[in-house]
Motif scaffolding. Sequence first.
Motif, mmCIF file in Angstrom:
data_model
loop_
_atom_site.group_PDB
_atom_site.id
_atom_site.type_symbol
_atom_site.label_atom_id
_atom_site.label_comp_id
_atom_site.label_asym_id
_atom_site.label_seq_id
_atom_site.Cartn_x
_atom_site.Cartn_y
_atom_site.Cartn_z
ATOM 1 N N HIS A 125 0.833 -1.210 0.000
ATOM 2 C CA HIS A 125 0.000 0.000 0.000
ATOM 3 C C HIS A 125 0.861 1.252 0.000
ATOM 4 C CE1 HIS A 125 -3.214 2.761 0.738
ATOM 5 N NE2 HIS A 125 -2.902 2.978 1.999
ATOM 6 N N GLY A 126 1.932 1.285 0.793
ATOM 7 C CA GLY A 126 2.800 2.445 0.812
ATOM 8 C C GLY A 126 3.458 2.709 -0.530
ATOM 9 N N LEU A 127 3.953 1.639 -1.171
ATOM 10 C CA LEU A 127 4.616 1.798 -2.475
ATOM 11 C C LEU A 127 3.615 2.205 -3.556
ATOM 12 C CD1 LEU A 127 6.969 -1.332 -2.388
ATOM 13 C CD2 LEU A 127 7.625 1.059 -2.041
ATOM 14 N N GLU A 128 2.440 1.581 -3.552
ATOM 15 C CA GLU A 128 1.419 1.939 -4.546
ATOM 16 C C GLU A 128 1.000 3.398 -4.404
ATOM 17 O OE1 GLU A 128 -0.704 -2.475 -4.721
ATOM 18 O OE2 GLU A 128 -1.793 -0.748 -3.929
ATOM 19 N N THR A 129 0.831 3.845 -3.168
ATOM 20 C CA THR A 129 0.436 5.237 -2.945
ATOM 21 C C THR A 129 1.502 6.184 -3.478
ATOM 22 O OG1 THR A 129 -0.759 4.536 -0.955
ATOM 23 C CG2 THR A 129 -0.382 6.877 -1.215
ATOM 24 N N CYS A 130 2.769 5.829 -3.336
ATOM 25 C CA CYS A 130 3.851 6.645 -3.903
ATOM 26 C C CYS A 130 3.749 6.723 -5.427
ATOM 27 C CB CYS A 130 5.208 6.079 -3.506
ATOM 28 S SG CYS A 130 5.643 6.295 -1.777
ATOM 29 N N VAL A 131 3.501 5.580 -6.057
ATOM 30 C CA VAL A 131 3.395 5.542 -7.523
ATOM 31 C C VAL A 131 2.244 6.416 -7.997
ATOM 32 C CG1 VAL A 131 2.924 4.076 -9.514
ATOM 33 C CG2 VAL A 131 4.492 3.283 -7.739
ATOM 34 N N PHE A 132 1.066 6.231 -7.396
ATOM 35 C CA PHE A 132 -0.096 7.029 -7.787
ATOM 36 C C PHE A 132 0.122 8.510 -7.475
ATOM 37 C CE2 PHE A 132 -2.584 2.945 -7.221
ATOM 38 C CZ PHE A 132 -2.815 2.778 -8.581
ATOM 39 N N GLY A 133 0.775 8.793 -6.346
ATOM 40 C CA GLY A 133 1.033 10.179 -5.981
ATOM 41 C C GLY A 133 1.932 10.880 -6.984
ATOM 42 N N LEU A 134 2.945 10.194 -7.477
ATOM 43 C CA LEU A 134 3.845 10.797 -8.471
ATOM 44 C C LEU A 134 3.153 10.992 -9.810
ATOM 45 C CD1 LEU A 134 7.140 8.889 -7.620
ATOM 46 C CD2 LEU A 134 6.716 11.346 -7.335
#
Length: 591
Positions: A101-110
């Motif tokens: 979840h943390g990594l996915e949120t980073c990807v979507f955030g960028l």
Amino acid sequence: MHGLHPEERKLRILNILRGRRSATDSVQDDAGWESPRTGAELLATPYRQQLLRAIQESTSLTAPVFEAYVKEPLKRYAEHVQLLPASESHHHSYPGGMLDHGLETCVFGLRLRRQHLLPPKETPEKQSSAGELWSVAVIYACLLHDIAKVIVDVDIYLRSGRRWCLWEGIIPDQYRVRYIKGRDYFLHAAANPLLCKEVIGNAGLEWLRSQPELFGLVMYAISGHTERSGVVGEIVSQADRASVAKSLGGKVSNIDKAPRESLQSKLKGAIRHIVTEKIRLNEKGAQGFVTPEALWLVTPLVPREIKSYLLSHGIEGVPSNESRLYDEMQSHGLIIENPEGRSVWKCRVEMGEWRADLSMLKVHKSLVWSGDEEPEVFSGSVEAIDVGEIGEGGQPARQHRKDQEKGEKPATAETSESQDDLESSILDIATGGDEKAAPDMERQPSRNPDEGAEKLAGQASPGQSSSGEEFLAWLRGGLKTHKVLMNDSKALVHAVDGMLMVVSPRVFKRYCQEVSGEEKGWKEVQDSFQKLKLHKKNKDGGSFHKVKVVGPNKKSSTLSGYLVGKDDLMEEGKEVFDNPFIDLIDGKPEE
């Protein structure tokens, strides 16, 4: 092992001595114990490597800078969350879900960050020089937005029997995790900064601090102060929703759209409005009850009122399916899950001799009131019960009230036709508490509190027994109470040339969503309404008219729908002015 982070090197040595399994081996140690892994090992799975590549490709950082200021914090994040899930029974509720979840949120955030020129309102030179720092800030905020869940939502027990808290450092030995019952779903946001330094590190914090405004936005975003977190907070909120939707099988196709005010904040506003302005509290037949620990809201009627409020204000992204709406509310901590990890509680409400078995949502009172605003506590009791208990000796509230009015003794479950108490509350909320205004309904025995709600929804199910008359009554009532907007940018009805344009098919889809929880069946409702012959024919003898909509920016669009006389939908004599931004394309209708 030279060049490794000290903690990573220490864990690597411990792992060699223990001879434990590979990080890609998802099988737990004996009796459910997990061994701690290094950040590099945890990130080594193919999916996480894919996410890492996506993060790196979304920045223009040089390899050394990316390694020091992004990858190292990602490793430290992984070491802290280990194989913990992101939730007990909701999104990413599997071993390692928190890391994913943390990594996915980073990807979507960028991906969202690309839609903005940052820092906002600065010169191109300033944006060029500081833009990558803003990208890194988005990564930090996305990574930390949920991290304190591993502190406040769970208890971590070591093999030695000691309880370990992550502010002491990364987990040093084999561990188990247990979710804390009755946990505060808002606390993790306030506690997120506890692990900020441990993840970002001194160098990252120093770089952030070089831009004081940006430093503030990140701190506000991770600590739950959404009103002060600006564009960073909006990006994190939307990226978080995208990751949750991905985990639950929802759509994330709109992720590249610029962030708008989050559905979470809209839901909060809708809950406050419905609770403080629309429903009755703490009385027989009420739709809400305030206890010392929480606010209890009767389902499905209160959630439907919330959804109706959002739709009437043109809010996009409102789930049409009620279970998905509950998921959305639960994922943002707006409602408290029951012991089985589900949204809906089965409750027995008692007040003197009055008793009702209801399905309810449990809400934090602080979501609606603060300080002295909080109302008095319910004088009766709200007790959670098992599903199997419902109906066992339960006395339907509506029947109970009738018995009291007649001076008769309350009927028992064995001697009366038992109608679910939820149906009583449905009638109360639909008529504003006036029982005399409630339509007669065939009463059927029902022991499951959900059956009453489903039965009522079925009676108004579009395409079955729902008719044009029922839609017409709904539309008239909505216009009278302003629940259905008119002459607004998102309105379903517009005044034009002395008549009312009923926008189709949007108005019929909205009606179906409210009465049945989904748009299915709108065509049958539209056909039934058309058979009432209230609408004016166009010059070609057809039923639909088109209007041209010209906005303040001079861009135009078209709407189609039915033209109906004002007196057929509005109170007689009520003055309604034409919308100045729309014009009939096909001329005056035939009389």
